[in-house]
Write an enzyme that holds these catalytic residues in place. Structure first.
Site, PDB file in Angstrom:
ATOM      1  N   HIS A  89       7.841   5.096   1.101  1.00 16.02           N
ATOM      2  CA  HIS A  89       8.189   5.225  -0.374  1.00 16.02           C
ATOM      3  C   HIS A  89       9.598   5.899  -0.781  1.00 16.02           C
ATOM      4  O   HIS A  89      10.160   5.507  -1.581  1.00 16.02           O
ATOM      5  CB  HIS A  89       7.101   5.878  -0.947  1.00 16.02           C
ATOM      6  CG  HIS A  89       5.913   4.880  -1.001  1.00 16.02           C
ATOM      7  ND1 HIS A  89       4.706   5.307  -1.060  1.00 16.02           N
ATOM      8  CD2 HIS A  89       5.544   3.746  -1.368  1.00 16.02           C
ATOM      9  CE1 HIS A  89       3.778   4.457  -1.326  1.00 16.02           C
ATOM     10  NE2 HIS A  89       4.599   3.415  -1.592  1.00 16.02           N
ATOM     11  N   CYS A 102      13.525 -10.592  -0.170  1.00 15.75           N
ATOM     12  CA  CYS A 102      13.411  -9.670  -1.205  1.00 15.75           C
ATOM     13  C   CYS A 102      12.994  -8.230  -0.698  1.00 15.75           C
ATOM     14  O   CYS A 102      12.777  -7.200  -1.276  1.00 15.75           O
ATOM     15  CB  CYS A 102      12.610  -9.771  -2.144  1.00 15.75           C
ATOM     16  SG  CYS A 102      10.941 -10.194  -1.791  1.00 15.75           S
TER      17      CYS A 102
END
Length: 556
Positions: free
Chosen positions: A186, A486
């Site tokens: 993250h 992506c």
């Protein structure tokens, strides 16, 4: 004396400045015992602290927007977990103080996560951060977080919780270095979104003393400790030259001989649009819709609320391509109304499309909202399903899109090795593929993307991962359909050239990486990209693959 440390570069750029260390809260409160009469008061204190911390995390998310908002709202849900709160209240009723009850309950939950497989073990850092915030509030101690400083600095930490990374001030935090984390953690994703140079998975990083000057290269992963004045000047000169080259690069993505490679942006919500437009994104290659579903874990958002959010993104790219990923819930993104609470290994359980097919009303509502949002607009809407495993999954999603009356292309994400190996079968049901290289690497190597010690296996240069990408891209070319990337692999400029050579037809990334990729791609011909791809696949390690590609492209 100058020395060089090496970690994993996860966000481009060079940062030079004095070190400051991340502050931490008191981790373990005293074992204070209370009487039965005091229990209700202590339970109320604990409840108030939990609610205050959850509200603070949500407020931070609202300020940060985009991907950061989704991550922080997930942390807020973690803080308010009913089972955790029930355990806190039980411990208080048995004589623990509020802060001790919180500490012990979170410790028990922490042990469960750590033992539940490496995917969930990666959530331990987030859980520790929530615990520290609640305990600090109960003790009246400062919240954990970035240090106060009047001058710019390089932040060093064992790990950075999303709540810290999301609100880093780029005018003060020149860059950051962590001991933990990986290229798809993250914190790494948020660092790229912010454009802050960052290096993760650097062993013993926090042993560098406070105020010592370091130079952080977020591209190579090198951290120079106490660089000479001359070396600092050289690095600043090279960085300035690179920024000038980036500024001179504009227009659509293409190779030096004119082969077009659309460069798209990954966005986590409308808040990410300004950066995408500023950096010249040609559209959106991954619109993560989870942010809409995290406001209330008990139920899905209304169709009208979804329409407004989707339409805002579509309107931002009137002539561009906008690829929307339907809700990817499960594993580290649980939702009470959708995902099972008792799975032994959620990363290998009911996640993504599997969750939606078990709750078709949620999928159909989202698809109807997308259809309504696109009405009357010129943007090219495309919709894709996460975690597609085989042709049966692809067929089920295609049928759902048709039933919802969706006038858009529908595709499948390739995140599971089976989908890459049998991509041709998927393409008989859907119209395009999009490679999610973060999860594809995680499942190919059985290596959690959040575990710093496994960063080697999360390296997108791994030849086996390149083989899977080539398999999917080759199947798409044979079917006359598109296959984009992506995942975070697309944000590496050198690897972007290799991906182009493997047959990938578009690249989507955090907006800040687009100028770097555009500039590098424009210096190579398609033939050189293909030669670099062949050389990388022939290598036997990630490091050798990068070196081989670099050698081919160095003459570009």
């Amino acid at each position: 004396m100058e020395r060089t440390l090496r970690g994993v570069g996860v966000s481009h750029g060079v940062a030079i400045g004095p070190v400051r260390h991340m502050g931490t809260a008191v981790l373990e409160p005293p074992s204070t015992r209370i009487s039965a009469e005091e229990a209700p008061r202590e339970q109320a204190r604990a409840q108030a602290a939990v609610e205050a911390v959850a509200a603070d995390l949500i407020a931070r998310g609202n300020l940060a927007g985009g991907e950061a908002q989704a991550v922080l709202e997930a942390q807020a849900l973690m803080a308010q977990d009913p089972e955790l709160l029930a355990d806190v209240n039980r411990r208080i009723s048995e004589g623990d103080s509020a802060e001790r009850g919180v500490y012990e309950a979170f410790a028990a939950y922490r042990a469960l996560l750590a033992a539940a497989g490496e995917y969930l073990a990666g959530r331990v850092a987030d859980l520790d951060d929530v615990r520290n915030r609640i305990v600090a509030r109960l003790l009246g101690m400062p919240m954990p977080g970035v240090p106060d400083s009047d001058e710019p600095y390089v932040l060093l930490a064992r790990d950075l919780a999303p709540a810290d990374t999301a609100l880093l001030d780029p005018s003060l935090v020149l860059g950051f270095v962590t001991e933990e984390g990986g290229p798809t953690s993250h914190s790494a994703i948020l660092a790229r979104a912010m454009g802050v140079p960052a290096v993760v998975a650097l062993p013993r990083a926090t042993e560098v003393a406070e105020r010592v000057v370091v130079a952080v290269d977020g591209t190579t992963g090198e951290v120079l400790v106490e660089p000479s004045v001359e070396r600092q000047e050289e690095l600043r000169r090279l960085a300035a030259e690179q920024q000038a080259a980036l500024a001179a690069s504009s227009g659509p993505g293409r190779t030096s001989d004119g082969f077009m490679v659309p460069l798209l942006a990954n966005v986590g919500g409308p808040a990410d649009l300004p950066a995408a437009l500023e950096h010249g994104a040609e559209g959106v290659g991954l619109f993560r819709t989870e942010f809409l579903f995290l406001d209330d874990s008990a139920k899905a958002p209304s169709e009208d609320k979804q329409v407004l959010a989707y339409r805002e993104v579509l309107e931002a790219f009137p002539d561009g391509r906008v690829v929307v990923r339907v809700l990817d819930a499960g594993a580290d993104k649980p939702l009470d109304f959708l995902t099972p609470a008792d799975e032994p290994n959620p990363a290998l359980g009911v996640r993504g499309l599997r969750s939606l097919l078990e709750h078709p009303e949620v999928l159909h509502s989202q698809l109807r909202a997308l259809a309504r949002a696109a009405e009357g607009l010129s943007a090219r809407l495309e919709v894709m399903a996460p975690m597609v495993a085989d042709r049966e999954d692809a067929r089920a999603f295609a049928e759902a899109c048709r039933e919802a009356g969706l006038d858009a292309k529908y595709g499948a994400m390739v995140e599971i090795p089976s989908a890459a190996l049998r991509a041709g079968a998927l393409l008989r049901e859907v119209e395009f593929l999009s490679l999610g290289t973060n999860d594809l690497a995680q499942y190919a190597f059985a290596a959690d993307r959040q575990v710093g010690s496994l960063a080697r296996l999360q390296d997108p240069w791994q030849p086996a991962l390149l083989d899977l990408i080539a398999s999917a891209a080759g199947a798409a070319k044979a079917a006359g359909k598109s296959c984009g990337v992506c995942g975070e692999a697309a944000s590496d400029p050198l690897l972007a050239c290799v991906l182009t050579g493997l047959g990938v037809t578009s690249l989507s990334m955090g907006a800040a990486a687009i100028p770097y990729v555009r500039s590098t791609l424009a210096q190579a011909t398609l033939a050189q990209c293909q030669q670099a791809a062949e050389a990388a696949r022939a290598a036997e390690s990630a490091a050798d693959a990068r070196a081989a590609a670099q050698q081919v492209l160095s003459g570009a």
